[in-house]
Design an enzyme around this catalytic site. Structure first.
Site, PDB file in Angstrom:
ATOM      1  N   SER A 109      45.817  45.853  40.089  1.00 14.74           N
ATOM      2  CA  SER A 109      45.252  47.139  39.704  1.00 14.74           C
ATOM      3  C   SER A 109      46.090  48.272  40.323  1.00 14.74           C
ATOM      4  O   SER A 109      47.288  48.347  40.065  1.00 14.74           O
ATOM      5  CB  SER A 109      43.772  47.217  40.113  1.00 14.74           C
ATOM      6  OG  SER A 109      43.120  48.272  39.436  1.00 14.74           O
ATOM      7  N   GLU A 207      48.509  45.366  31.389  1.00  8.99           N
ATOM      8  CA  GLU A 207      47.048  45.222  31.354  1.00  8.99           C
ATOM      9  C   GLU A 207      46.433  46.508  31.875  1.00  8.99           C
ATOM     10  O   GLU A 207      47.119  47.326  32.483  1.00  8.99           O
ATOM     11  CB  GLU A 207      46.603  44.010  32.169  1.00  8.99           C
ATOM     12  CG  GLU A 207      46.856  44.115  33.672  1.00  8.99           C
ATOM     13  CD  GLU A 207      45.714  44.773  34.436  1.00  8.99           C
ATOM     14  OE1 GLU A 207      44.543  44.576  34.084  1.00  8.99           O
ATOM     15  OE2 GLU A 207      45.995  45.499  35.405  1.00  8.99           O
ATOM     16  N   HIS A 276      42.344  42.578  34.843  1.00 12.67           N
ATOM     17  CA  HIS A 276      40.933  42.924  35.019  1.00 12.67           C
ATOM     18  C   HIS A 276      40.071  42.051  34.116  1.00 12.67           C
ATOM     19  O   HIS A 276      39.627  42.466  33.037  1.00 12.67           O
ATOM     20  CB  HIS A 276      40.708  44.402  34.702  1.00 12.67           C
ATOM     21  CG  HIS A 276      41.316  45.331  35.704  1.00 12.67           C
ATOM     22  ND1 HIS A 276      42.636  45.713  35.652  1.00 12.67           N
ATOM     23  CD2 HIS A 276      40.776  45.941  36.792  1.00 12.67           C
ATOM     24  CE1 HIS A 276      42.886  46.536  36.659  1.00 12.67           C
ATOM     25  NE2 HIS A 276      41.784  46.697  37.368  1.00 12.67           N
TER      26      HIS A 276
END
Length: 305
Positions: A109, A207, A276
């Site tokens: 992330s 992503e 995620h």
């Protein structure tokens, strides 16, 4: 390429929060996952600090990171959660210290910024995988996600195929290159900086989470205009979780992905559970990977020695 040393049972890992503050109860609940693996855990001294949306001010978060890097008793650094904040400290990291005390670094992330900066400044292989407060603490933390950590204990060639998830071919082909990338929003934020993501000849992972279709469109357009997509060796698409428009009409995520990707001259596959999602297949970044559309596979070389 600089491979970190594999973990052994009895080793100590350091846990810090270089971005947003973790949920303390969830963090504590997740620690047992690592002790069950035979590892000891040391928390950063500033991990409980809160500075607005940050886990302490920049100096505190930077100090925790440098302390864990310099401590040779710490064999791996696993991040508590993402959120926001790693880009604020990237220019102040001691990259020579990181290179001299190379060790496993694990997260995803917002950690994408650190992965990119550290790899391009030092050559160190780092790991894109689930974190404590944001993933491991979940009651439904998937066994496949948990199994990802086994690659830290011995050199392991990872094989991703359709036994894990259905994969869709957007562009046919086979290519080999260094696996790079991660969270799309963070990759875009590196552009124009000294940490700008380098994609030439590489297999690029993309992503994201909580981004509306028009935002994903904008970011893929920017990657296109900067040549980052066309110069890659191949592209693998992970989840774009909660990519729902708040206003309609809207283009669908599928239409957007195809618009930017299906006319590339490199292999492109989507559907990977890397990012995620649950399960979350943890992977090393900076090692050689091969994408094969005919076999619908992604093969990744070991991330430790």
């Amino acid at each position: 390429m600089l491979l970190p040393k594999a973990l052994e049972r009895g080793d100590t890992i350091g846990i810090i929060a270089p971005a947003s503050p973790p949920d303390r109860k969830r963090l504590e609940a997740a620690i047992s996952f690592f002790t069950d693996l035979g590892l000891k855990v040391k928390l950063g001294k500033n991990i409980n600090k809160v500075y607005g949306y940050l886990a302490g001010n920049d100096d505190e978060r930077l100090d925790d990171f440098h302390q864990m890097v310099a401590d040779d008793g710490i064999k791996a650094i696993v991040f508590a959660c993402g959120g926001y904040g790693t880009a604020r400290i990237a220019s102040r990291l001691d990259y020579e210290l990181i290179k001299q005390h190379s060790k496993i670094i694990w997260g995803y992330s917002d950690i994408t910024y650190l992965h990119t900066a550290i790899r391009q400044k030092t050559g160190l292989v780092t790991f894109h995988g689930p974190m404590l407060s944001s993933d491991i603490a979940d009651s439904d933390f998937d066994p496949l996600s948990a199994a990802s950590f086994q690659q830290l204990f011995k050199p392991t060639i990872l094989q991703y195929n359709e036994t894990i998830s259905n994969l869709e071919v957007l562009v046919e082909g086979k290519a080999t290159g260094e696996l790079v990338g991660g969270n799309l929003t963070l990759l875009i934020s590196t552009l124009g900086t000294e940490f700008e993501i380098q994609t030439k000849g590489k297999v690029l992972l993309l992503e994201d989470i909580d981004e509306q279709p028009y935002r994903i469109d904008s970011m893929l357009n920017q990657l296109t205009l900067t040549g980052k997509l066309e110069e890659a060796a191949g592209v693998i698409i992970g989840p774009f979780t909660n990519a729902e428009p708040k206003k309609k009409p809207s283009l669908s995520l599928e239409i957007i992905l195809r618009h930017y990707l299906e006319n590339l001259s490199i292999p492109v596959l989507s559907g990977f559970k890397i990012g995620h999602c649950n399960p979350h297949f943890g992977v090393p970044l900076g090692v050689e990977a091969t994408i094969d559309s005919q076999a619908k596979t992604l093969s990744i070389m070991p991330g430790v020695n």
